[in-house]
Design an enzyme around this catalytic site. Structure first.
Site, PDB file in Angstrom:
ATOM      1  N   GLY A 117      31.597 -19.319  -3.134  1.00 50.03           N
ATOM      2  CA  GLY A 117      32.897 -19.980  -3.156  1.00 50.03           C
ATOM      3  C   GLY A 117      32.945 -21.154  -2.195  1.00 50.03           C
ATOM      4  O   GLY A 117      33.259 -22.285  -2.586  1.00 50.03           O
ATOM      5  N   SER A 118      32.598 -20.898  -0.941  1.00 43.24           N
ATOM      6  CA  SER A 118      32.645 -21.955   0.079  1.00 43.24           C
ATOM      7  C   SER A 118      31.682 -23.084  -0.257  1.00 43.24           C
ATOM      8  O   SER A 118      31.981 -24.261  -0.007  1.00 43.24           O
ATOM      9  CB  SER A 118      32.274 -21.382   1.454  1.00 43.24           C
ATOM     10  OG  SER A 118      33.086 -20.282   1.768  1.00 43.24           O
ATOM     11  N   ILE A 140      25.616 -11.403   2.040  1.00 40.61           N
ATOM     12  CA  ILE A 140      24.999 -10.169   2.506  1.00 40.61           C
ATOM     13  C   ILE A 140      24.266  -9.474   1.371  1.00 40.61           C
ATOM     14  O   ILE A 140      23.406  -8.628   1.597  1.00 40.61           O
ATOM     15  CB  ILE A 140      26.108  -9.292   3.129  1.00 40.61           C
ATOM     16  CG1 ILE A 140      25.518  -8.445   4.227  1.00 40.61           C
ATOM     17  CG2 ILE A 140      26.815  -8.457   2.094  1.00 40.61           C
ATOM     18  CD1 ILE A 140      26.568  -7.926   5.148  1.00 40.61           C
ATOM     19  N   ASP A 141      24.586  -9.841   0.146  1.00 36.15           N
ATOM     20  CA  ASP A 141      24.015  -9.169  -1.028  1.00 36.15           C
ATOM     21  C   ASP A 141      22.638  -9.701  -1.412  1.00 36.15           C
ATOM     22  O   ASP A 141      21.978  -9.135  -2.275  1.00 36.15           O
ATOM     23  CB  ASP A 141      24.951  -9.316  -2.231  1.00 36.15           C
ATOM     24  CG  ASP A 141      26.226  -8.534  -2.053  1.00 36.15           C
ATOM     25  OD1 ASP A 141      26.185  -7.474  -1.399  1.00 36.15           O
ATOM     26  OD2 ASP A 141      27.271  -8.985  -2.561  1.00 36.15           O
ATOM     27  N   ARG A 176      22.916  20.501   0.281  1.00 38.45           N
ATOM     28  CA  ARG A 176      23.999  19.698  -0.274  1.00 38.45           C
ATOM     29  C   ARG A 176      23.499  18.472  -1.024  1.00 38.45           C
ATOM     30  O   ARG A 176      22.419  17.966  -0.747  1.00 38.45           O
ATOM     31  CB  ARG A 176      24.849  19.154   0.864  1.00 38.45           C
ATOM     32  CG  ARG A 176      26.118  19.895   1.010  1.00 38.45           C
ATOM     33  CD  ARG A 176      26.888  19.326   2.177  1.00 38.45           C
ATOM     34  NE  ARG A 176      27.739  20.390   2.690  1.00 38.45           N
ATOM     35  CZ  ARG A 176      28.105  20.501   3.941  1.00 38.45           C
ATOM     36  NH1 ARG A 176      27.682  19.633   4.839  1.00 38.45           N
ATOM     37  NH2 ARG A 176      28.896  21.496   4.324  1.00 38.45           N
ATOM     38  N   GLY A 184      27.439  -4.059  -3.152  1.00 39.80           N
ATOM     39  CA  GLY A 184      26.683  -4.605  -4.280  1.00 39.80           C
ATOM     40  C   GLY A 184      27.496  -4.551  -5.558  1.00 39.80           C
ATOM     41  O   GLY A 184      27.310  -3.672  -6.370  1.00 39.80           O
ATOM     42  N   ARG A 185      28.392  -5.525  -5.719  1.00 44.04           N
ATOM     43  CA  ARG A 185      29.267  -5.537  -6.870  1.00 44.04           C
ATOM     44  C   ARG A 185      28.485  -5.952  -8.116  1.00 44.04           C
ATOM     45  O   ARG A 185      28.632  -5.370  -9.185  1.00 44.04           O
ATOM     46  CB  ARG A 185      30.395  -6.532  -6.636  1.00 44.04           C
ATOM     47  CG  ARG A 185      31.772  -6.018  -6.947  1.00 44.04           C
ATOM     48  CD  ARG A 185      32.824  -7.013  -6.509  1.00 44.04           C
ATOM     49  NE  ARG A 185      33.252  -6.784  -5.128  1.00 44.04           N
ATOM     50  CZ  ARG A 185      34.185  -5.884  -4.789  1.00 44.04           C
ATOM     51  NH1 ARG A 185      34.773  -5.149  -5.711  1.00 44.04           N
ATOM     52  NH2 ARG A 185      34.541  -5.730  -3.536  1.00 44.04           N
ATOM     53  N   HIS A 287      32.806  -1.512   5.264  1.00 46.82           N
ATOM     54  CA  HIS A 287      32.634  -2.631   6.177  1.00 46.82           C
ATOM     55  C   HIS A 287      31.622  -2.405   7.285  1.00 46.82           C
ATOM     56  O   HIS A 287      31.242  -3.352   7.965  1.00 46.82           O
ATOM     57  CB  HIS A 287      33.979  -3.036   6.764  1.00 46.82           C
ATOM     58  CG  HIS A 287      34.707  -3.956   5.844  1.00 46.82           C
ATOM     59  ND1 HIS A 287      35.306  -3.503   4.692  1.00 46.82           N
ATOM     60  CD2 HIS A 287      34.856  -5.294   5.848  1.00 46.82           C
ATOM     61  CE1 HIS A 287      35.831  -4.525   4.057  1.00 46.82           C
ATOM     62  NE2 HIS A 287      35.577  -5.613   4.727  1.00 46.82           N
ATOM     63  N   GLN A 289      28.693  -2.098   6.855  1.00 44.03           N
ATOM     64  CA  GLN A 289      27.530  -2.875   6.441  1.00 44.03           C
ATOM     65  C   GLN A 289      27.656  -4.363   6.797  1.00 44.03           C
ATOM     66  O   GLN A 289      26.679  -5.094   6.768  1.00 44.03           O
ATOM     67  CB  GLN A 289      27.320  -2.721   4.929  1.00 44.03           C
ATOM     68  CG  GLN A 289      27.004  -1.307   4.515  1.00 44.03           C
ATOM     69  CD  GLN A 289      27.252  -1.058   3.029  1.00 44.03           C
ATOM     70  OE1 GLN A 289      26.385  -1.259   2.203  1.00 44.03           O
ATOM     71  NE2 GLN A 289      28.464  -0.627   2.709  1.00 44.03           N
TER      72      GLN A 289
END
Lengths: 365, 365, 365, 365
Positions: A117-118, A140-141, A176, A184-185, A287, A289
């Protein structure tokens, strides 16, 4: 004396302060003056929001998370929502005011550190307003095609791996299943790297739609081999195959195309619980991360990005972005830079290794 | 059923267990049997020193430092010093005995993880005895020409950087010079990367002989800019220009060519103390840099090395070594692999950035 | 408006900034003004060296190592070595000048954070000059009788334990003896706590003179039980029984009473190497133990010390020191506080446990 | 030869393996045999689930999280739900079978490490069946009246503080409110200690019912002092004053008495978002707090607990529990031990300090 201005925009990524540190120190070394614009373009709208940066000022910031310039995203300067005195929101184009200030203050270059975006906004300033701009990529991704690596990614993966290490022993002691949702969208880089190095049994990423039944089968197979626990890493953008609205209850919202919006980790945990009968817990790292001191890898990369940006400014290589092309730094036109997204390659050596050491991706391979 | 054997040799590097983990898991996935030879070739001399490796056995070893196979170097199997019952040391060639056991036990491949010494021996076994061998490079110094990176290096740099971070605040509070000696006998990679990311004022590496007077001038220059402390990182192989025997007293031994053997950190500290009058302390990080859990970067790299080694075994690509050629893994002939050493390039972008952010290398640049 | 001044003196201890943080915030909350004197008493000699402390100024300092006030020890203000223009060193009594400034600037209290040296000076100011002073104890060695704990100690022990953890796996892989020298000139607290929690085989402390032969016997006993490595932790003040000048060569200086001055870790390593024939390495942690972000334990303790100091100032409990008497904070007269040193009790439950889990102290117990 | 058995039960707490380590080593030193019962009492139901523990076996476990004995809670042996072949659940009393095995195998003592549930069962075995049992308390919440400290708590607080440190810089860069939910159903110890040492603005604990309006007022007050972010730490058992069912929507379940069940962190975040208009995120640390390597503090405490348990076994001090009464270890009758819960004292020095450095607890003090 030459004067430059630097800004940081978009979500946090460990290493932003290291970029500021390197830009300040190497600009200063050339005899330039360097200013920081607070909160993206705010310092170019209002000179009170500009900070003079000196070697003394940045001395201790390199290992710090966050950004000393702030990074609150108050929108696009070409179409900024602004509240007037009557309390109404108007959309204003502030780009000319920014350019006027930029020229009036005598800056010869703007180093814009930011995400896609920026960088798009920076490119528009270069194209439409003639601003001499140099971009420094920040995601970050690690999903930018134009650069091999972005800073912040190694730190995010380290934080997630450390969390997996902590959960490992407690999952094992208590038989468990632990489901951990990581960032990671659109791409599964963090999930993949953290999952492999954190010893996950299952990794679910956007690039490989998963079948929840195959995930559960893997967990049941563990039992046969006398392993009574499992670690499941889920990227927030992971998608279940054949997911229907009816199946998604608590914590799950569905978008227009029937995809799950948010809460995929919780969703996976709930289904594992039901389908395997095992004690299953879920955790969302969120957050965590984006915070913390950058790893040495990220510090070095961010410093090199900052140093290269100043060298590009010297060469007047404007409307370009710094990029890593191992082992060197390269200049990539901003026009190209903001286009391509880097996805996890399904046939890469890394994925192959992951499969061969027994990690399940919820598909039939 | 195919059977393979893996060994680890040479000095410690975080990630060795991750290689063993990946080899075991991906060999097992192919239906192979996998054995570990303790302490280099000892398991091939004496089958009692072979361990059967299974996924259960390696389940938890990936994040651990050291190597579960042990790595005591008892010398070269082609010329092994052995003590007989009379207490005399004889040099024996054990290579034929090793080959006999290797064949008798039915192994079809030996995966040898090791530094240049171990890889040379592996290559000799391949050439002279026809052993089907695959090498996995291991050097914490990252100075192998044939591969872009080796595991263990990122962890060593992180450990050194963390130490520098700790020393930073205490140096600053007390107006002190802290001299930190890190590993790197022939190359300055650890010193360079840790020094840059740990905010060092001075970095001294073997590739750039330093002038102690220029180092002191840098520290005095700090004072002028109201910075009353300094961090100096010294690779153990750094060399002072014009160093004479007479200058070297306490803690300094000189070799045949007048070079300093050991204690260079202490030597630098002593000279800074004398020449600047500042309170100066020195610290040698030593084996700390070889220990600890590997970083996620090193875990991933080590796992990929292990996975690639098994794929090479499957393709019978013997007498070759695994290597990283970003973004893929490659097979390099062992004959080539053991030759080239990678030095810090004096004109690289990284060094340029370091100089531009004000770091002194003790030379006139 | 009431005004107080705070100073920090002596060697570094993680937590100093947390004390400054708590003092500033809780003094501010009461409507007081708070000033920091740089480098011990320097701010009281020269008001230019006073810093106004506000909540904004201390906002981010709590987790930082070091002290924002600086702590260079330039000696005792009652007998300060000062260089005149001719370059001669004169010893001056600056105490009256300090008191004049203290009164002229209108301070009603001085909070002095420091070790026994600094606290003694503070006590003398209280007694001889009538300065309303409150002490906050600072010793990383935790050897003050008057308080159960001091801040910095937990961090130092954690740093040392982390180092032992790192060395553990590499010692084991290589069948090595690792000797680690930690701080503790007069007391063995750091060695004891770090040694126990870091899984040491041998711990040598000043309170228990050791016999090097017994140390080597322990290491040989390990071999019998198929443990081929050992971790030896040595406090810098540990003393060998029957040590003679003749034995001490390289790196060893002997004092008037024949005791070893410096280098005890190296000395122990050299003797183990000779007497057991094992590959033995030594490492001195040094200033690493004084640096870094304080642990949560130390942050909490330092904050409580700071808070209690301000409450004592409010109650005008001058010439006293803050102390921890679990679970509360107490005020101890400075006169008493500086007297007693706390030694490791040879019959304590902690030592008993250490012996019972097989740790050797180099004596016959 | 004397034989003892040790079991671990209940939720995970870093330090369990250190207890096993100390018990094994110090029992072995006395010439005893030591066995571990897997998953609570399972080893006493089925001798196949007993492990022989030796110094070699426990050599490396001390720094590991989790428990090598496993700790799956399959219920109370006095009333155990068991599935028969027809798939029906029956509740059986297995205590006699356990006692028979205990006697048949010749154990003279059972060391039961566990929380209040496990300790009550141990006490019942002692009272009703005559089992010679010694308890070792385990609660990560540190809320046992009978002992000053329990192991695992310091590690949990450290993990939470580290998370707060990471979130701090990113909250500040983005002018955000970060709400972090930590463990503590009935007591606020973790929230209190982590909140203070992590620089929280607001801490909400079960002992002090909070008013959400006062929390928001604190956050708005920050703005006035030019601090545009805030950290809010919420114990999972924190209670809002005057909370009505109507207010609680998404993620909130209400119990019979109108109290919020689960999701209090999310609830607080949602209300802050609405009432202050600030960008607010929430995070639940969950099981991260139970995992990981114990801090040195917890290792030492756990080792001392283990050592003291063996000494109590030697003295036949059965039906008692180990407890810390600084600076010594004490034996407390199990009957008493399981009774009292320790709450945060509202008037303690720690809370007073917290308030004085400006932390808000959501009440009017």
């Amino acid at each position: 004396m030459k004067k430059i201005v630097i800004s940081t925009g978009g979500g946090d990524a460990p290493g932003l302060n290291a970029v500021i540190y390197a830009v300040t120190k190497s600009a200063y070394q050339r005899g330039w003056e360097i200013y920081g614009s607070k909160s993206g373009y705010r310092g170019l709208l209002d000179p009170d929001e500009l900070i003079r940066l000196t070697p003394e000022k940045v001395e201790d910031i390199m290992p710090l998370g966050g950004t000393i310039l702030g990074s609150t995203n108050k929108g696009n300067p070409f179409a900024m929502p602004v509240e007037n005195l009557a309390g109404e929101i108007q959309t204003l184009d502030l780009s000319d005011r920014i350019m006027r200030n930029f020229r009036r203050l005598g800056f010869f270059c703007h180093i814009a550190v930011g995400g896609d975006g920026s960088l798009e906004i920076a490119h528009r300033f270069a194209q439409e307003k003639g601003m001499p701009v140099i971009g420094v990529p920040k995601t970050i991704d690690n999903d930018l095609e134009a650069t091999q690596r972005t800073f912040g990614f190694d730190t995010a993966v380290s934080t997630a791996t450390e969390a997996l290490d902590k959960l490992h022993s407690t999952a094992k002691s208590h038989d468990r299943v632990m489901v951990v949702e990581v960032m990671g969208r659109d791409s599964g880089w963090i999930a993949l790297n953290a999952g492999i190095s954190g010893g996950a049994d299952v990794i679910l990423i956007p690039e490989i739609p998963f079948d929840i039944e195959l995930v559960c089968q893997k967990i049941n197979d563990n039992e046969l081999r006398d392993k009574h626990y499992a670690i499941v890493v889920v990227a927030e953008g992971a998608k279940a195959r054949g997911m229907k609205k009816a199946v998604c209850k608590k914590n799950c919202e569905l978008g227009r195309d029937g995809e799950l919006l948010g809460g995929i980790g919780e969703w996976v945990a709930e289904h594992i619980r039901k389908l395997t009968g095992k004690d299953t817990r879920s955790l969302t790292l969120g957050h965590l991360q984006r915070g913390g001191s950058p790893t040495t890898f990220d510090r070095l990369l961010a410093l090199r990005f900052g140093g290269a940006a100043v060298r590009m400014a010297e060469l007047e290589l404007f409307d370009h972005m710094v990029a890593l092309k191992t082992p060197d730094m390269a200049a990539v036109p901003l026009a190209e830079a903001v286009k391509g997204r880097k996805k996890v390659e399904v046939n890469s050596d890394k994925l192959l290794t992951a499969r061969e050491i027994g990690i399940c991706f919820g598909d039939n391979n």
